[in-house]
Design a protein around this motif. Sequence first.
Motif, PDB file in Angstrom:
ATOM      1  N   VAL A  22      78.599  11.378  37.580  1.00 32.99           N
ATOM      2  CA  VAL A  22      78.639  12.326  38.464  1.00 32.99           C
ATOM      3  C   VAL A  22      77.486  13.242  38.529  1.00 32.99           C
ATOM      4  O   VAL A  22      76.921  13.906  37.798  1.00 32.99           O
ATOM      5  CB  VAL A  22      79.799  13.736  37.972  1.00 32.99           C
ATOM      6  CG1 VAL A  22      80.062  14.600  39.259  1.00 32.99           C
ATOM      7  CG2 VAL A  22      81.140  12.886  38.018  1.00 32.99           C
ATOM      8  N   GLY A  23      76.907  13.206  39.898  1.00 31.84           N
ATOM      9  CA  GLY A  23      75.656  13.758  40.039  1.00 31.84           C
ATOM     10  C   GLY A  23      75.794  14.743  41.473  1.00 31.84           C
ATOM     11  O   GLY A  23      76.745  14.735  41.990  1.00 31.84           O
ATOM     12  N   GLY A  39      80.057  20.158  33.654  1.00 28.76           N
ATOM     13  CA  GLY A  39      79.890  18.817  32.875  1.00 28.76           C
ATOM     14  C   GLY A  39      79.334  17.596  33.901  1.00 28.76           C
ATOM     15  O   GLY A  39      79.401  16.632  33.534  1.00 28.76           O
ATOM     16  N   VAL A  40      78.723  18.264  35.078  1.00 34.97           N
ATOM     17  CA  VAL A  40      78.041  17.131  35.896  1.00 34.97           C
ATOM     18  C   VAL A  40      76.896  16.434  34.925  1.00 34.97           C
ATOM     19  O   VAL A  40      76.226  17.027  34.040  1.00 34.97           O
ATOM     20  CB  VAL A  40      77.375  18.060  37.141  1.00 34.97           C
ATOM     21  CG1 VAL A  40      76.284  17.011  37.711  1.00 34.97           C
ATOM     22  CG2 VAL A  40      78.401  18.321  38.041  1.00 34.97           C
ATOM     23  N   ASP A  41      76.887  15.235  35.298  1.00 33.58           N
ATOM     24  CA  ASP A  41      76.005  14.297  34.330  1.00 33.58           C
ATOM     25  C   ASP A  41      74.571  14.547  34.595  1.00 33.58           C
ATOM     26  O   ASP A  41      73.700  14.607  33.614  1.00 33.58           O
ATOM     27  CB  ASP A  41      76.403  13.001  34.402  1.00 33.58           C
ATOM     28  CG  ASP A  41      77.644  12.717  33.949  1.00 33.58           C
ATOM     29  OD1 ASP A  41      77.983  13.249  32.824  1.00 33.58           O
ATOM     30  OD2 ASP A  41      78.408  11.993  34.435  1.00 33.58           O
ATOM     31  N   TRP A  42      74.095  14.457  35.871  1.00 38.31           N
ATOM     32  CA  TRP A  42      72.799  14.663  36.346  1.00 38.31           C
ATOM     33  C   TRP A  42      72.336  15.337  37.568  1.00 38.31           C
ATOM     34  O   TRP A  42      73.448  15.453  38.469  1.00 38.31           O
ATOM     35  CB  TRP A  42      72.015  13.366  36.478  1.00 38.31           C
ATOM     36  CG  TRP A  42      72.456  12.610  37.447  1.00 38.31           C
ATOM     37  CD1 TRP A  42      73.549  11.919  37.651  1.00 38.31           C
ATOM     38  CD2 TRP A  42      71.623  12.193  38.691  1.00 38.31           C
ATOM     39  NE1 TRP A  42      73.620  11.092  38.843  1.00 38.31           N
ATOM     40  CE2 TRP A  42      72.391  11.361  39.355  1.00 38.31           C
ATOM     41  CE3 TRP A  42      70.323  12.643  39.036  1.00 38.31           C
ATOM     42  CZ2 TRP A  42      71.929  10.842  40.635  1.00 38.31           C
ATOM     43  CZ3 TRP A  42      69.793  11.924  40.364  1.00 38.31           C
ATOM     44  CH2 TRP A  42      70.853  11.074  41.106  1.00 38.31           C
ATOM     45  N   ILE A  43      71.292  16.208  37.815  1.00 42.48           N
ATOM     46  CA  ILE A  43      70.987  17.072  38.897  1.00 42.48           C
ATOM     47  C   ILE A  43      69.730  16.700  39.410  1.00 42.48           C
ATOM     48  O   ILE A  43      68.718  16.426  38.866  1.00 42.48           O
ATOM     49  CB  ILE A  43      70.539  18.585  38.470  1.00 42.48           C
ATOM     50  CG1 ILE A  43      72.104  18.886  37.953  1.00 42.48           C
ATOM     51  CG2 ILE A  43      70.416  19.238  39.702  1.00 42.48           C
ATOM     52  CD1 ILE A  43      72.020  20.512  37.243  1.00 42.48           C
ATOM     53  N   VAL A 201      73.622   2.084  39.826  1.00 45.77           N
ATOM     54  CA  VAL A 201      73.325   2.342  41.033  1.00 45.77           C
ATOM     55  C   VAL A 201      74.241   3.384  41.410  1.00 45.77           C
ATOM     56  O   VAL A 201      75.448   3.385  41.039  1.00 45.77           O
ATOM     57  CB  VAL A 201      73.438   1.081  42.007  1.00 45.77           C
ATOM     58  CG1 VAL A 201      72.157   0.134  41.830  1.00 45.77           C
ATOM     59  CG2 VAL A 201      74.635   0.593  42.052  1.00 45.77           C
ATOM     60  N   TYR A 202      73.668   4.700  42.210  1.00 44.51           N
ATOM     61  CA  TYR A 202      74.440   5.561  42.412  1.00 44.51           C
ATOM     62  C   TYR A 202      74.410   5.644  44.055  1.00 44.51           C
ATOM     63  O   TYR A 202      73.535   5.531  44.685  1.00 44.51           O
ATOM     64  CB  TYR A 202      73.994   6.761  41.774  1.00 44.51           C
ATOM     65  CG  TYR A 202      73.915   6.811  40.371  1.00 44.51           C
ATOM     66  CD1 TYR A 202      74.931   6.416  39.516  1.00 44.51           C
ATOM     67  CD2 TYR A 202      72.608   7.083  39.722  1.00 44.51           C
ATOM     68  CE1 TYR A 202      74.901   6.312  38.214  1.00 44.51           C
ATOM     69  CE2 TYR A 202      72.638   6.800  38.300  1.00 44.51           C
ATOM     70  CZ  TYR A 202      73.612   6.400  37.713  1.00 44.51           C
ATOM     71  OH  TYR A 202      73.653   6.425  36.273  1.00 44.51           O
ATOM     72  N   GLY A 203      75.869   6.230  44.377  1.00 42.04           N
ATOM     73  CA  GLY A 203      76.022   6.205  45.759  1.00 42.04           C
ATOM     74  C   GLY A 203      75.869   7.481  46.558  1.00 42.04           C
ATOM     75  O   GLY A 203      76.429   8.468  45.907  1.00 42.04           O
TER      76      GLY A 203
END
Length: 265
Positions: A22-23, A39-43, A201-203
């Motif tokens: 989750v970003g 708890g978002v994984d990355w910003i 890969v993130y969408g």
Amino acid sequence: MEVKPFTIRDLQKKKEKNEPVVGITSYNYSIARIADKVGVDWILVGDSVGNCEMGYATTIPVTMEDMLVFTKGVVSGAKRALVIGDMPFLSFQTSPPKAVENAGKFMRLGVSGVKVEGIRCIENIKAIINAGIPVMGHIGLNPQYYFQMGSYMVSGRKKLEWKSIVEAATILEDIGAFSIILEAMVPELAKKIHDKVSIPVYGIGAGRDVDGQILIINDVLGLDFGFKPKFAKQYVDLEKIIYEALSKYKKEVIKGIYPDIEHTY
């Protein structure tokens, strides 16, 4: 209890375990702190700050100086989430030394890596990686090339485009990028890229067949103030909430209701 920071290695582990990442794209201390608590994984400190917080029509006017100011706030707020700095227009395109220098400015603020758009300046991107700076790629819709494109277009609607876009993903993996963002892309092409490369890969508008999702915080909160892409899901109308709160404050000041005894020393 000490919080263990989320790392690039953790992103890869989540991919291997088939756990969605989750970003969120965010621009300030307050939101970063809340995202961290959730708890978002990355910003991503995105250059979309130009549209969302600076009132620009595109991301083109955003400078390194702008990005560094907003990045400081996000890094201060995020104790667990991995933070990535977005390299703005002309911050990495001009030469390998300039690309490394600017990427290094982000790293000194405490980010875990930088994001670059496209592969046109591949030697400059290689230089950043060779300098020991983690790089996230970004293919599909690249807003920094808006004036060459003429509009914001969905990638992959024409199958003739697929080969070059898949090749771009493999090139990024080959030079050492740790992950790739796929923006505004038909899901079938996104899945093909996901199945082709071994890095995450993130969408953002690329369907479900990816390793995780990222959205812009302003879209999530209903603070987009105008154009909203199809993929942007609004979870709350914060514009309405803020408007009502400010209207109530204004009314109380004018009527002499605020400050009352409770809010006076």
